[in-house]
Scaffold this motif. Structure first.
Motif, PDB file in Angstrom:
ATOM      1  N   TYR A  27       1.531  21.277  -1.376  1.00 34.72           N
ATOM      2  CA  TYR A  27       2.374  22.012  -0.433  1.00 34.72           C
ATOM      3  C   TYR A  27       1.473  22.773   0.530  1.00 34.72           C
ATOM      4  O   TYR A  27       0.363  23.186   0.174  1.00 34.72           O
ATOM      5  CB  TYR A  27       3.337  22.948  -1.153  1.00 34.72           C
ATOM      6  N   CYS A  28       1.933  22.894   1.750  1.00 35.06           N
ATOM      7  CA  CYS A  28       1.128  23.538   2.778  1.00 35.06           C
ATOM      8  C   CYS A  28       2.038  24.082   3.866  1.00 35.06           C
ATOM      9  O   CYS A  28       3.241  23.815   3.887  1.00 35.06           O
ATOM     10  CB  CYS A  28       0.138  22.544   3.383  1.00 35.06           C
ATOM     11  N   GLY A  29       1.449  24.849   4.757  1.00 35.96           N
ATOM     12  CA  GLY A  29       2.129  25.272   5.965  1.00 35.96           C
ATOM     13  C   GLY A  29       1.374  24.741   7.158  1.00 35.96           C
ATOM     14  O   GLY A  29       0.172  24.457   7.079  1.00 35.96           O
ATOM     15  N   ALA A  30       2.067  24.579   8.276  1.00 42.18           N
ATOM     16  CA  ALA A  30       1.421  24.154   9.513  1.00 42.18           C
ATOM     17  C   ALA A  30       2.003  24.976  10.652  1.00 42.18           C
ATOM     18  O   ALA A  30       3.212  24.968  10.866  1.00 42.18           O
ATOM     19  CB  ALA A  30       1.638  22.665   9.762  1.00 42.18           C
ATOM     20  N   VAL A  31       1.136  25.712  11.325  1.00 39.43           N
ATOM     21  CA  VAL A  31       1.563  26.545  12.457  1.00 39.43           C
ATOM     22  C   VAL A  31       0.795  26.090  13.692  1.00 39.43           C
ATOM     23  O   VAL A  31      -0.338  26.523  13.917  1.00 39.43           O
ATOM     24  CB  VAL A  31       1.316  28.039  12.185  1.00 39.43           C
ATOM     25  N   SER A  49       0.159  34.125   6.544  1.00 39.71           N
ATOM     26  CA  SER A  49      -0.403  34.396   7.865  1.00 39.71           C
ATOM     27  C   SER A  49      -0.613  33.099   8.638  1.00 39.71           C
ATOM     28  O   SER A  49      -1.096  32.109   8.079  1.00 39.71           O
ATOM     29  CB  SER A  49      -1.737  35.126   7.701  1.00 39.71           C
ATOM     30  N   PRO A  50      -0.259  33.074   9.936  1.00 42.51           N
ATOM     31  CA  PRO A  50      -0.420  31.845  10.723  1.00 42.51           C
ATOM     32  C   PRO A  50      -1.838  31.304  10.713  1.00 42.51           C
ATOM     33  O   PRO A  50      -2.039  30.093  10.782  1.00 42.51           O
ATOM     34  CB  PRO A  50      -0.013  32.291  12.137  1.00 42.51           C
ATOM     35  N   ILE A  51      -2.824  32.191  10.610  1.00 39.22           N
ATOM     36  CA  ILE A  51      -4.221  31.749  10.652  1.00 39.22           C
ATOM     37  C   ILE A  51      -4.786  31.535   9.251  1.00 39.22           C
ATOM     38  O   ILE A  51      -5.418  30.533   8.962  1.00 39.22           O
ATOM     39  CB  ILE A  51      -5.078  32.773  11.425  1.00 39.22           C
ATOM     40  N   GLY A  52      -4.546  32.453   8.357  1.00 38.28           N
ATOM     41  CA  GLY A  52      -5.220  32.424   7.066  1.00 38.28           C
ATOM     42  C   GLY A  52      -4.714  31.410   6.083  1.00 38.28           C
ATOM     43  O   GLY A  52      -5.459  30.979   5.202  1.00 38.28           O
ATOM     44  N   GLY A  53      -3.445  30.966   6.186  1.00 36.39           N
ATOM     45  CA  GLY A  53      -2.897  30.122   5.140  1.00 36.39           C
ATOM     46  C   GLY A  53      -2.260  28.841   5.616  1.00 36.39           C
ATOM     47  O   GLY A  53      -1.478  28.238   4.881  1.00 36.39           O
ATOM     48  N   ASN A  54      -2.555  28.407   6.847  1.00 38.23           N
ATOM     49  CA  ASN A  54      -1.840  27.269   7.416  1.00 38.23           C
ATOM     50  C   ASN A  54      -2.777  26.308   8.138  1.00 38.23           C
ATOM     51  O   ASN A  54      -3.821  26.708   8.664  1.00 38.23           O
ATOM     52  CB  ASN A  54      -0.794  27.754   8.419  1.00 38.23           C
ATOM     53  N   LEU A  55      -2.366  25.032   8.188  1.00 33.38           N
ATOM     54  CA  LEU A  55      -3.007  24.097   9.097  1.00 33.38           C
ATOM     55  C   LEU A  55      -2.663  24.527  10.522  1.00 33.38           C
ATOM     56  O   LEU A  55      -1.592  25.075  10.766  1.00 33.38           O
ATOM     57  CB  LEU A  55      -2.525  22.673   8.853  1.00 33.38           C
ATOM     58  N   LYS A 277       3.879  25.256 -10.046  1.00 32.27           N
ATOM     59  CA  LYS A 277       3.242  25.676  -8.799  1.00 32.27           C
ATOM     60  C   LYS A 277       1.976  26.485  -9.055  1.00 32.27           C
ATOM     61  O   LYS A 277       1.979  27.462  -9.807  1.00 32.27           O
ATOM     62  CB  LYS A 277       4.203  26.524  -7.962  1.00 32.27           C
ATOM     63  N   ILE A 278       0.909  26.071  -8.409  1.00 29.98           N
ATOM     64  CA  ILE A 278      -0.327  26.842  -8.355  1.00 29.98           C
ATOM     65  C   ILE A 278      -0.357  27.542  -6.997  1.00 29.98           C
ATOM     66  O   ILE A 278      -0.270  26.892  -5.958  1.00 29.98           O
ATOM     67  CB  ILE A 278      -1.551  25.944  -8.547  1.00 29.98           C
ATOM     68  N   VAL A 279      -0.459  28.852  -7.013  1.00 29.03           N
ATOM     69  CA  VAL A 279      -0.342  29.639  -5.788  1.00 29.03           C
ATOM     70  C   VAL A 279      -1.698  29.765  -5.102  1.00 29.03           C
ATOM     71  O   VAL A 279      -2.738  29.770  -5.762  1.00 29.03           O
ATOM     72  CB  VAL A 279       0.222  31.038  -6.122  1.00 29.03           C
ATOM     73  N   GLY A 280      -1.690  29.882  -3.746  1.00 32.13           N
ATOM     74  CA  GLY A 280      -2.931  30.211  -3.068  1.00 32.13           C
ATOM     75  C   GLY A 280      -3.300  29.332  -1.898  1.00 32.13           C
ATOM     76  O   GLY A 280      -4.439  28.869  -1.805  1.00 32.13           O
ATOM     77  N   ARG A 281      -2.372  29.082  -0.977  1.00 30.42           N
ATOM     78  CA  ARG A 281      -2.729  28.287   0.205  1.00 30.42           C
ATOM     79  C   ARG A 281      -3.912  28.884   0.951  1.00 30.42           C
ATOM     80  O   ARG A 281      -4.739  28.177   1.517  1.00 30.42           O
ATOM     81  CB  ARG A 281      -1.528  28.207   1.156  1.00 30.42           C
TER      82      ARG A 281
END
Length: 342
Positions: A27-31, A49-55, A277-281
C-alpha cells in the motif's frame, strides 16, 4: 489465502527489497506535483505528509504497480483523509481515475462521502475502508459492506476478542485487515483531525515537549501531589513514545521498536483475518525491510501449524528484547478493558 502481509512502500526502488523480505501486498500514497501546485500542500490528499510518505509522480506509481504486478502482488492506493470538502472532492475523483488507469488494485478510503462519490462516478476500483473511518463493531463493518467496501481495516484499539467477534459475525461479507507492526496511537484515529507531518511528527506525540505546570482547584498542591503528577505525566510521555515506535532506535537484535502484534498471529489465524498491516510508509527502507522479514518469519510458522506456545516464544525470541516483551510495553494487543493498546 488469509493472513497476507501488507507492506508499506513509497518508491519503486523499495519493491525488490520488500518482495525478498516476504511482502504479499503493498500500500502506498501518491501525491503528484499538480496536487501540491493546486492546493499548496495545505490540503492533504491522504493521512501522510505529501512529501514524507508518498510517491511524487504518477510515472513512479506506474513503475511500482507494473513491478508489483509482474511479481503477482497487488498495490493499494491511499485516499484516506478523514474527509474531503466539496472543493477538493472533484480533484480527488480525478486522481482516483488516474490511479485506476495506472493499475491500482484498490483504493483505501475513509470518507463515506468519497466512497459514495466513487461509486456514483463509476470509478470501478475495489474500496478498502481505512481505519480512520472507523469501523468499531460488526454493525459498522456490515454498514460499509453494504456501501460496497471490499475490505475493512479494523481500528488499532479493538481487543482480540472484539476482532474475533466481528470476524465471526461478518464472515463472507467483507475482508478484514488488522494492524501488526510499528506505529500505534494513543487516541482513536477516527476522531482525530490532526496531521502527521514528515518534519514535526504528530501533534499528540509532540505534546511531550510542551512546558507545563500543575494547579490545584483553589489551593496550592503539596510537594507529594506534584511529585505524583510528575510521575504520571512522565509515564504518559513514555507510553506515547513507545506507541510512536522510536523510529530512530533499534532493539538489541537490530530490529525496529514499536507496537507489535506478532504474538497475536495465532488468534488472527483462528479468526480468519485476511491481511496484516505493517505501518510506516514514511519510514526508512531498512525499517520496512526488517519489519516485513520479522513478520514473515513468524507467519510462516503459523502457516506450518506450530503450536501457539511455541509461536509466542518464537515471536519474543525473534524480537531479541525479552524485557520489553515481558513488560508488555510494545504489545499491540494486550488484554484489558480499554481494548487494543491499553
Amino acid at each position: 489465502m488469509g493472513l497476507k502481509l501488507t507492506a508499506p512502500i513509497r518508491h519503486p526502488e523499495e519493491l525488490e527489497m520488500l518482495l525478498a523480505a516476504g511482502a504479499d501486498e503493498f500500500y502506498c500514497g501518491a501525491v503528484p506535483r499538480e496536487w501540491l501546485e493546486r492546493f499548496t500542500g495545505a490540503v492533504w490528499l491522504n493521512r501522510r505528509s505529501p512529501i514524507g510518505g508518498n510517491l511524487e509522480t504518477l510515472g513512479d506509481l506506474r513503475r511500482l504497480i507494473d513491478g508489483a504486478h509482474a511479481a503477482g502482488r497487488p498495490v493499494f492506493l491511499t485516499l484516506n483523509a478523514p474527509l474531503y470538502a466539496d472543493g477538493t472532492l472533484r480533484a480527488v475523483l480525478e486522481l482516483a481515475r488516474a490511479y485506476r488507469d495506472a493499475g491500482a488494485d484498490a483504493l483505501i478510503v475513509a470518507d463515506p462521502g468519497a466512497i459514495v462519490a466513487l461509486r456514483e462516478e463509476g470509478i470501478a476500483v475495489p474500496i478498502h475502508l481505512s481505519s480512520l473511518a472507523p469501523a468499531l463493531s460488526a454493525e459498522a463493518v456490515a454498514f460499509f459492506a453494504d456501501l460496497g467496501v471490499a475490505r475493512v481495516i479494523l481500528p488499532r484499539h479493538l481487543r482480540l476478542a472484539e476482532i474475533a467477534s466481528i470476524a465471526e459475525r461478518t464472515r463472507g461479507r467483507v475482508e478484514l485487515e488488522v494492524f501488526l507492526l510499528n506505529d500505534g496511537c494513543a487516541w482513536e484515529e477516527g476522531t482525530c483531525m490532526t496531521t502527521h507531518h514528515h518534519a514535526v511528527g504528530a501533534l499528540c506525540s509532540g505534546l511531550a515537549g510542551f512546558g507545563h505546570r500543575f494547579e490545584g482547584a483553589g489551593r496550592a498542591l503539596s510537594e507529594a501531589e506534584v511529585a505524583s503528577l510528575e510521575r504520571n505525566l512522565s509515564d504518559w510521555h513514555a507510553f506515547v513514545a513507545d506507541l510512536g515506535g522510536h523510529p530512530d532506535r533499534l532493539s538489541p537484535a537490530g530490529l525496529p521498536y514499536g507496537p507489535c502484534g506478532l504474538c497475536a498471529l495465532p488468534a488472527f489465524a483462528r479468526a480468519g483475518i485476511d491481511a496484516l498491516k505493517i505501518v510506516g510508509r514514511e519510514h526508512a527502507p531498512i525499517r520496512k525491510f526488517l519489519s516485513v522479514k520479522m513478520a514473515r518469519a513468524i507467519l510462516d510458522r503459523v502457516r506450518r501449524g506450530e503450536e501457539e506456545a511455541a509461536l509466542v516464544e518464537a515471536a519474543k525470541s525473534i524480537r531479541g528484547d525479552r524485557p520489553s516483551c515481558d513488560s508488555g510495553r510494545f504489545c499491540a494487543y494486550r488484554p484489558g478493558p480499554a481494548g487494543g493498546i491499553d
